[in-house]
Design a protein around this motif. Sequence first.
Motif, PDB file in Angstrom:
ATOM      1  N   GLY A 150       0.804  -1.213   0.000  1.00  0.00           N
ATOM      2  CA  GLY A 150       0.000   0.000   0.000  1.00  0.00           C
ATOM      3  C   GLY A 150       0.838   1.263   0.000  1.00  0.00           C
ATOM      4  O   GLY A 150       2.001   1.266   0.396  1.00  0.00           O
ATOM      5  N   ASP A 151       0.234   2.345  -0.443  1.00  0.00           N
ATOM      6  CA  ASP A 151       0.954   3.616  -0.581  1.00  0.00           C
ATOM      7  C   ASP A 151       1.018   4.419   0.715  1.00  0.00           C
ATOM      8  O   ASP A 151       1.889   5.272   0.874  1.00  0.00           O
ATOM      9  CB  ASP A 151       0.287   4.473  -1.668  1.00  0.00           C
ATOM     10  CG  ASP A 151       0.409   3.859  -3.049  1.00  0.00           C
ATOM     11  OD1 ASP A 151       1.424   3.171  -3.300  1.00  0.00           O
ATOM     12  OD2 ASP A 151      -0.501   4.059  -3.869  1.00  0.00           O
ATOM     13  N   ASP A 152       0.094   4.181   1.639  1.00  0.00           N
ATOM     14  CA  ASP A 152       0.033   4.947   2.880  1.00  0.00           C
ATOM     15  C   ASP A 152       0.993   4.321   3.897  1.00  0.00           C
ATOM     16  O   ASP A 152       0.684   3.316   4.529  1.00  0.00           O
ATOM     17  CB  ASP A 152      -1.394   4.952   3.424  1.00  0.00           C
ATOM     18  CG  ASP A 152      -1.551   5.841   4.652  1.00  0.00           C
ATOM     19  OD1 ASP A 152      -0.525   6.338   5.174  1.00  0.00           O
ATOM     20  OD2 ASP A 152      -2.702   6.035   5.088  1.00  0.00           O
ATOM     21  N   LEU A 153       2.154   4.918   4.063  1.00  0.00           N
ATOM     22  CA  LEU A 153       3.177   4.339   4.933  1.00  0.00           C
ATOM     23  C   LEU A 153       2.801   4.389   6.410  1.00  0.00           C
ATOM     24  O   LEU A 153       3.408   3.694   7.217  1.00  0.00           O
ATOM     25  CB  LEU A 153       4.510   5.053   4.712  1.00  0.00           C
ATOM     26  CG  LEU A 153       5.126   4.882   3.320  1.00  0.00           C
ATOM     27  CD1 LEU A 153       6.461   5.600   3.238  1.00  0.00           C
ATOM     28  CD2 LEU A 153       5.275   3.411   2.960  1.00  0.00           C
ATOM     29  N   SER A 154       1.800   5.183   6.758  1.00  0.00           N
ATOM     30  CA  SER A 154       1.349   5.176   8.147  1.00  0.00           C
ATOM     31  C   SER A 154       0.585   3.888   8.471  1.00  0.00           C
ATOM     32  O   SER A 154       0.428   3.528   9.633  1.00  0.00           O
ATOM     33  CB  SER A 154       0.459   6.385   8.423  1.00  0.00           C
ATOM     34  OG  SER A 154      -0.774   6.298   7.711  1.00  0.00           O
TER      35      SER A 154
END
Length: 212
Positions: A150-154
């Motif tokens: 996924g792109d959201d590293l959080s």
Amino acid sequence: MSSSVPLEFQSPENIGSSEELARAEVYGLLAELFFAPPSQDLFDQLRVAVTEAPMAGAFLERSWGELVGASRRLSLSAVEAEYVALFGGVGKPAVCVFASWYLAGALNQQPLVQVRRTLELLGLERPQGVLETEDHIASLCEVMRYLIAGDDLSVSNLAAQQRFFNSHLRAWVDGLCDALSAQAQANFYRAVADFARDFFAVEAQGFDLLEV
């Protein structure tokens, strides 16, 4: 996912992505194979896949070769019939693919509640039209794929992967693989089980070494 064949076993000239993407692709492949019989496109990919990793003795080489070999020996119609015999039918299937069954002895138990709580924290929910509950092995593999790629590293990071794997997969996936391997009618899916068992073992070892 550009291909359902893990990067380690694509032709060398196609290998340019990271190990993390390769892991995501394996989770995606397992999700597809456990959710339904392989599509014609996926089955065709498996039948022509490279069975030797670019480096001798590389990760999953033996069990991957057995899975590719099974796809070459069998017809797609035979694999489809095998899937129904193992996971379908009226009443209790020959092999159950839900975490609650292995962890609590029945479907729709506390393990499902825990998965749903985790998915809510991650901002994820079951897609409309999907009848299987969120503790289905395919659903859990898809979540792992998202946490890797996924792109959201959080959300998509190693710490989240470790927590999710340890909380929702680690304790029961060997039981699923053992149940599959014990079925006399399992042929293609015995190879899937062996491949999955090896992959999950490597994942567990990796997470044990991880400091997050």
